[in-house]
Design an enzyme around this catalytic site. Structure first.
Site, PDB file in Angstrom:
ATOM      1  N   HIS A   1     -10.570   1.078   1.762  1.00 23.21           N
ATOM      2  CA  HIS A   1     -10.389   2.099   2.797  1.00 23.21           C
ATOM      3  C   HIS A   1     -11.600   1.967   3.713  1.00 23.21           C
ATOM      4  O   HIS A   1     -12.699   2.381   3.365  1.00 23.21           O
ATOM      5  CB  HIS A   1     -10.296   3.505   2.195  1.00 23.21           C
ATOM      6  CG  HIS A   1     -10.054   4.552   3.239  1.00 23.21           C
ATOM      7  ND1 HIS A   1      -8.848   5.183   3.406  1.00 23.21           N
ATOM      8  CD2 HIS A   1     -10.863   5.042   4.216  1.00 23.21           C
ATOM      9  CE1 HIS A   1      -8.920   6.027   4.436  1.00 23.21           C
ATOM     10  NE2 HIS A   1     -10.138   5.955   4.943  1.00 23.21           N
TER      11      HIS A   1
ATOM     12  N   ASP B   1       1.303   2.581   3.600  1.00 18.77           N
ATOM     13  CA  ASP B   1       0.450   3.755   3.369  1.00 18.77           C
ATOM     14  C   ASP B   1       1.276   5.035   3.412  1.00 18.77           C
ATOM     15  O   ASP B   1       0.786   6.082   3.848  1.00 18.77           O
ATOM     16  CB  ASP B   1      -0.708   3.815   4.374  1.00 18.77           C
ATOM     17  CG  ASP B   1      -1.812   4.760   3.920  1.00 18.77           C
ATOM     18  OD1 ASP B   1      -1.857   5.117   2.727  1.00 18.77           O
ATOM     19  OD2 ASP B   1      -2.628   5.152   4.770  1.00 18.77           O
TER      20      ASP B   1
ATOM     21  N   HIS C   1      -4.684  -0.650   5.978  1.00 18.79           N
ATOM     22  CA  HIS C   1      -4.220   0.189   7.097  1.00 18.79           C
ATOM     23  C   HIS C   1      -5.155   0.120   8.310  1.00 18.79           C
ATOM     24  O   HIS C   1      -5.732   1.118   8.720  1.00 18.79           O
ATOM     25  CB  HIS C   1      -3.994   1.642   6.667  1.00 18.79           C
ATOM     26  CG  HIS C   1      -5.046   2.252   5.768  1.00 18.79           C
ATOM     27  ND1 HIS C   1      -6.372   2.277   6.082  1.00 18.79           N
ATOM     28  CD2 HIS C   1      -4.949   2.843   4.556  1.00 18.79           C
ATOM     29  CE1 HIS C   1      -7.043   2.867   5.109  1.00 18.79           C
ATOM     30  NE2 HIS C   1      -6.201   3.219   4.171  1.00 18.79           N
TER      31      HIS C   1
ATOM     32  N   HIS D   1       1.372   5.460  -1.711  1.00 16.32           N
ATOM     33  CA  HIS D   1       0.967   6.599  -2.544  1.00 16.32           C
ATOM     34  C   HIS D   1       2.239   7.183  -3.133  1.00 16.32           C
ATOM     35  O   HIS D   1       3.063   7.730  -2.396  1.00 16.32           O
ATOM     36  CB  HIS D   1       0.243   7.656  -1.702  1.00 16.32           C
ATOM     37  CG  HIS D   1      -1.018   7.130  -1.085  1.00 16.32           C
ATOM     38  ND1 HIS D   1      -2.235   7.209  -1.712  1.00 16.32           N
ATOM     39  CD2 HIS D   1      -1.227   6.471   0.077  1.00 16.32           C
ATOM     40  CE1 HIS D   1      -3.160   6.644  -0.947  1.00 16.32           C
ATOM     41  NE2 HIS D   1      -2.580   6.187   0.151  1.00 16.32           N
TER      42      HIS D   1
ATOM     43  N   LYS E   1      -9.300  -0.446  -5.885  1.00 14.01           N
ATOM     44  CA  LYS E   1      -9.348   0.255  -4.599  1.00 14.01           C
ATOM     45  C   LYS E   1     -10.705   0.908  -4.384  1.00 14.01           C
ATOM     46  O   LYS E   1     -11.181   1.670  -5.234  1.00 14.01           O
ATOM     47  CB  LYS E   1      -8.243   1.326  -4.561  1.00 14.01           C
ATOM     48  CG  LYS E   1      -8.222   2.161  -3.284  1.00 14.01           C
ATOM     49  CD  LYS E   1      -7.867   1.338  -2.051  1.00 14.01           C
ATOM     50  CE  LYS E   1      -8.046   2.125  -0.758  1.00 14.01           C
ATOM     51  NZ  LYS E   1      -6.843   2.752  -0.290  1.00 14.01           N
TER      52      LYS E   1
ATOM     53  N   HIS F   1       0.852  -1.208   0.000  1.00 11.40           N
ATOM     54  CA  HIS F   1       0.000   0.000   0.000  1.00 11.40           C
ATOM     55  C   HIS F   1       0.881   1.248   0.000  1.00 11.40           C
ATOM     56  O   HIS F   1       1.412   1.635   1.047  1.00 11.40           O
ATOM     57  CB  HIS F   1      -0.913   0.013   1.234  1.00 11.40           C
ATOM     58  CG  HIS F   1      -1.925   1.112   1.227  1.00 11.40           C
ATOM     59  ND1 HIS F   1      -3.267   0.879   1.435  1.00 11.40           N
ATOM     60  CD2 HIS F   1      -1.804   2.442   1.044  1.00 11.40           C
ATOM     61  CE1 HIS F   1      -3.908   2.033   1.376  1.00 11.40           C
ATOM     62  NE2 HIS F   1      -3.046   3.002   1.137  1.00 11.40           N
TER      63      HIS F   1
HETATM   64  O1  DOR Z   1      -3.705   9.587   5.490  1.00 10.17           O
HETATM   65  C1  DOR Z   1      -4.044   9.238   4.378  1.00 10.17           C
HETATM   66  N1  DOR Z   1      -3.487   9.760   3.262  1.00 10.17           N
HETATM   67  N2  DOR Z   1      -5.013   8.337   4.253  1.00 10.17           N
HETATM   68  C2  DOR Z   1      -5.547   8.020   3.069  1.00 10.17           C
HETATM   69  O2  DOR Z   1      -6.447   7.234   3.042  1.00 10.17           O
HETATM   70  C3  DOR Z   1      -5.076   8.681   1.826  1.00 10.17           C
HETATM   71  C4  DOR Z   1      -3.738   9.203   1.981  1.00 10.17           C
HETATM   72  C5  DOR Z   1      -3.388  10.199   0.895  1.00 10.17           C
HETATM   73  O3  DOR Z   1      -3.525   9.868  -0.285  1.00 10.17           O
HETATM   74  O4  DOR Z   1      -2.953  11.289   1.227  1.00 10.17           O
HETATM   75 ZN    ZN Z   2      -3.513   4.973   1.554  1.00  8.66          ZN
END
Ligand code: DOR
Ligand code: ZN
Length: 344
Positions: free
Chosen positions: A136, A247, A174, A15, A99, A13
């Site tokens: 999520h 995450d 998460h 970003h 997702k 997971h």
């Molecule tokens: O804290 C987070 N940031 N939780 C999420 O679900 C998305 C992520 C983000 O993309 O910034």
């Molecule tokens: Zn995430």
């Protein structure tokens, strides 16, 4: 034990963002992990096979050529997702998973799902294909307390979904609560869960320690200490249903230190090392490989990595800032010492 060697881990997971942020953050993930499940919540969500293929190319172009790294792409589920498009992306090896963001749950989720019933045709098709759904798990009902939104999601949304589609493979992403841990433990093998490094380290007091700490704000938000301890027991148990998903979610410092600060913790610069420290503290270093390198591939029906990495017991300081062309990022535990270091 002063050195541990394990199969190269994967991050289930992440970003990675796009543009200047992508170029700055992707090498941190690729230095430690062989593969990563890449979240599709870009400013323009990744909803099509073509968008995912183009994003994958941009990720690979952002990395030094000598870093072997495989981004595993995901499709952003909307009320209007087309089962054919999702199935084609999975068959062609572009989409590894789908997702589900409940609409307005978090960053760039405005086009997420407003009512899960609208996505049943897609989910039924995914179940037939064996394609995982990544969730999520928070309700967005403003009447529900923000600290209860995960537990309420499990009860109101996830449990009924699993009764309706019992063979659908689902990852509850998460997880932050004892309720989620217990639900995953009680469910069959179609349900797995990822656990972040930061939710193993901080509880909700950390958000207010000496003042407001925007860099520790993420979603789902950290919970009480009892929940953190439940997560540590789950992660270090060796149970195959729990696996590593950082995450890591970078936002520029100026967007975090803001009137309405963004949710997300940028853990990639030290994530694997922090997990090692947690497993060491729990006297479970012998189970780190299961959590980091074996359980995830098994759930996703992928081979474990053959390459090995070593971690040494050696303190180092997490950088205070990571520069990007767009501004600075502040890593999780910036300026603090981590007791394990990745070799090489
Ligand atoms: O804290 C987070 N940031 N939780 C999420 O679900 C998305 C992520 C983000 O993309 O910034
Ligand atoms: Zn995430």
């Amino acid at each position: 034990m002063s050195t541990i060697t394990l199969r190269r881990p994967d991050d289930w997971h992440v970003h990675l963002r796009d543009g200047a942020l992508l170029r700055a953050v992707a090498p941190f993930t690729a230095r430690a992990f062989a593969r990563a499940i890449v979240m599709p919540n870009l400013a323009t969500p990744v909803t099509t096979v073509a968008a995912a293929a183009a994003y994958r190319s941009r990720i690979l172009a952002a990395l030094p050529r000598d870093l072997a790294f495989t981004p595993l792409m995901t499709a952003y589920l909307t009320d209007a997702s087309d089962p054919e498009e999702i199935a084609r992306g999975y068959r062609d090896g572009i989409f590894a998973a789908v997702k589900l963001y409940p609409a307005h749950a978090t960053t760039n989720s405005a086009q997420g799902v407003t009512d899960i019933a609208r996505t049943y045709p897609v989910l039924e098709r995914m179940m037939a294909l064996g394609m995982p759904l990544l969730v999520h798990g928070e309700v967005t009902d403003p009447a529900v307390d923000v600290f209860d939104r995960e537990a309420v999601f499990v009860e109101r949304v996830l449990a009924p979904l699993m009764r309706r589609l019992p063979q659908l493979k689902i990852v509850l992403e998460h997880i932050t609560t004892k309720e989620a841990v217990d639900f995953v433990l009680g469910a069959g093998p179609t349900l797995g869960a990822t656990i972040t490094a930061h939710h193993l380290v901080i509880n909700r007091n950390a958000l207010f320690a000496g003042g407001l700490r925007p860099h520790l704000y993420c979603l789902p938000v950290a919970k009480r200490e009892a929940h953190r301890l439940a997560l540590r027991r789950a992660a270090t148990s060796g149970n195959a249903k729990f696996f590593l998903g950082t995450d890591t979610a970078p936002h520029l410092v100026r967007d975090k230190e803001h009137d309405c600060g963004c949710a997300g913790i940028f853990s990639a610069p030290a994530a694997l090392e922090i997990y090692a420290q947690v497993f060491d503290e729990e006297q479970a270093l012998d189970r780190l490989e299961a959590f980091a390198s074996l359980n995830g591939p098994r759930f996703y029906d992928l081979p474990a990595n053959e390459e090995r990495v070593s971690l040494m017991r050696q303190a180092w300081q997490v950088p205070l800032d990571v520069p990007t062309e767009a501004g600075a990022l502040r890593p999780f535990l910036a300026g603090e010492e981590v007791g394990w270091r990745l070799a090489g």
